[in-house]
Scaffold this motif. Structure first.
Motif, short mmCIF file in Angstrom:
data_model
loop_
_atom_site.label_atom_id
_atom_site.label_comp_id
_atom_site.label_asym_id
_atom_site.label_seq_id
_atom_site.Cartn_x
_atom_site.Cartn_y
_atom_site.Cartn_z
N VAL A 55 24.89 -93.60 18.11
CA VAL A 55 24.79 -92.66 17.00
C VAL A 55 26.20 -92.26 16.57
O VAL A 55 27.03 -91.90 17.41
CB VAL A 55 23.98 -91.41 17.41
N GLU A 76 22.86 -94.93 12.82
CA GLU A 76 22.38 -95.22 14.16
C GLU A 76 22.09 -96.70 14.32
O GLU A 76 21.54 -97.36 13.43
CB GLU A 76 21.10 -94.41 14.45
N VAL A 93 21.38 -84.52 9.93
CA VAL A 93 21.11 -85.89 10.38
C VAL A 93 20.65 -86.69 9.16
O VAL A 93 19.74 -86.25 8.45
CB VAL A 93 20.01 -85.90 11.46
N CYS A 104 19.26 -92.21 10.97
CA CYS A 104 19.21 -91.93 12.42
C CYS A 104 17.76 -91.67 12.83
O CYS A 104 17.40 -90.56 13.26
CB CYS A 104 20.10 -90.74 12.76
N SER A 145 18.29 -91.66 21.90
CA SER A 145 19.12 -91.36 20.73
C SER A 145 19.68 -89.94 20.81
O SER A 145 20.81 -89.70 20.40
CB SER A 145 18.30 -91.53 19.45
#
Length: 428
Positions: A251, A266, A353, A357, A388
């Motif tokens: 990430v 990601e 985010v 991702c 993650s």
């Protein structure tokens, strides 16, 4: 220094028992009161060894010695890195208890006094050993801590039995007991923590971990389209959580021009989905190919600066080095601290985010505390669907030195009651 509060003065005057503790919320004034009492005690302590104990020598320096020096530079003489300090002209042994050998260190001492920073982090057997070493007539122990689990040994074995321990005195503090704090600061801290951390660090409660870890997670607030990635100052680095039978995830963390953080992109490989496992060489190849792609939706010369790898992934780190990847370094894997940091950023709205991702987005809502560990008095996340999130935590925690001043400045602009219109525009 601001005048002491009633609670601080009372604790200094009344901490005359064999064991004296200060516990409660963060920034509540308990540490400064305990340190004033410790310095006072050292001047009159009986002959014998004295000790200050904390997680590491670094935390002892930061949490104990530096505040004493700020009170009065004449209180402490110490060379950084040394395990000996002079407090009020008395020699004091510095002992870090993150090292399992710490119990052996104190086992050979006959102590006239000791001070513990963050007692809940100390192993129970080390604490018991310490009590037994305070054998000089008139010896006293002083400790501070923030609350932990209801089942923590310190609470279960001692704090719930204070009526049966006449040689113990324990003082509870909240932020209201610290006269140095402004109302604005207290309000800011109340916004910063959520869930478990709010109850422990703000309310000063001894509570067990339960439920969602990132309880402030809100896709409508925290997830943005990749195409809307804001202008960035830096691509700070990539956190990599490596699995063989489990998913591997990388990430990428960016620092925005406004001073907030964004998980930009990601890479993820899940053997359960692909139906095949990758060798170290294959992971290295795929990861390096991904690192070389464009991670931003607009033209930019920014490149990921670091690759933070799980310290346990030794074979993959060797492979990456052999393949010429020079940005590799060990990730900071302080789990509790990292979780707390991520939770704080989410609560503040300082972390977003992008929809690239997907692993982070899928895992965040179900990331929870392990109830079996809670029964044992331990705070541990369930090791399910967290790869993650671990990668994101590595990137965020390991780069904190770089982003913290920018995020703090951003937060101050958000909270300033008379913010400049230009600042408000930036914060929008």
């Amino acid at each position: 220094m601001a005048a002491l509060s009633t609670a601080q003065r009372a604790s200094i005057l009344e901490s005359t028992a064999s064991v004296n503790g200060w516990e409660g919320s963060i920034r509540s004034g308990k540490t400064i009161a305990s340190l004033i009492r410790w310095a006072e005690y050292v001047t009159a302590a009986p002959d014998g060894h004295l000790a200050i104990m904390g997680w590491t020598l670094t935390t002892i320096q930061r949490n104990v010695l530096d505040p004493l020096i700020n009170l009065d530079p004449r209180i402490v003489r110490h060379t950084r890195g040394s395990n000996i300090a002079w407090v009020m002209d008395r020699e004091v042994q510095l002992v870090g208890f993150s090292d399992k050998r710490s119990e052996a260190v104190i086992r050979g001492l006959t102590l006239a006094g000791a001070y513990i920073d963050e007692a809940t982090l100390m192993p129970e057997q080390t604490f018991v050993q310490l009590l037994g070493r305070l054998s000089v007539d008139g010896a006293k122990l002083f400790w501070t801590t923030n609350p932990d689990s209801q089942s923590h040994w310190l609470r279960r074995r001692y704090l719930t039995r204070l009526n049966a321990l006449p040689d113990w005195r324990v003082f509870h503090f909240t932020m209201a007991d610290n006269p140095a704090l402004s109302a604005e600061y207290v309000a800011s801290k109340r916004r910063e923590f959520t869930g478990l951390w709010y109850r422990r660090f703000i309310l000063g409660e001894w509570v067990s971990a339960e439920g969602a870890i990132y309880d402030s997670w809100d896709p409508d607030r925290h997830v943005i389209p990749w195409e809307d990635t804001p202008p960035l100052r830096r691509l700070l680095g990539v956190g990599l959580d490596y699995g063989t039978t489990n998913p591997s995830s990388a990430v990428l963390l960016g620092l925005t021009e406004d001073g907030t953080l964004v998980l930009v992109d990601e890479w993820r490989h899940d053997p359960a989905v692909s139906q095949h496992r990758l060798t170290d060489a294959q992971v290295s190849a795929q990861l390096r190919d991904w690192l070389a792609t464009d991670h931003l939706p607009y033209p930019s010369d920014l490149q990921p600066e670091w690759l933070f790898v799980d310290p346990a992934a030794a074979s993959l780190k060797v492979q990456l080095h052999q393949d010429g990847e020079r940005r590799v370094t060990d990730a900071d894997n302080q789990v509790h601290y990292g979780i707390r940091t991520v939770a704080s950023l989410l609560a503040l709205g300082a972390l977003t985010v992008t929809d690239r991702c997907q692993g982070v987005i899928d895992e965040a809502p179900s990331y929870a505390w392990d109830p079996k560990a809670t029964e044992k008095g331990e705070d541990k996340p369930l090791k399910i669907a967290d790869h993650s999130l671990d990668a994101a935590r590595y990137a965020i925690t390991t780069t904190e030195t770089f982003w913290r001043p920018w995020v703090d400045d951003w937060r101050q602009r958000q909270e300033a009651p008379d913010a400049d219109p230009a600042d408000e525009h930036l914060a929008a």
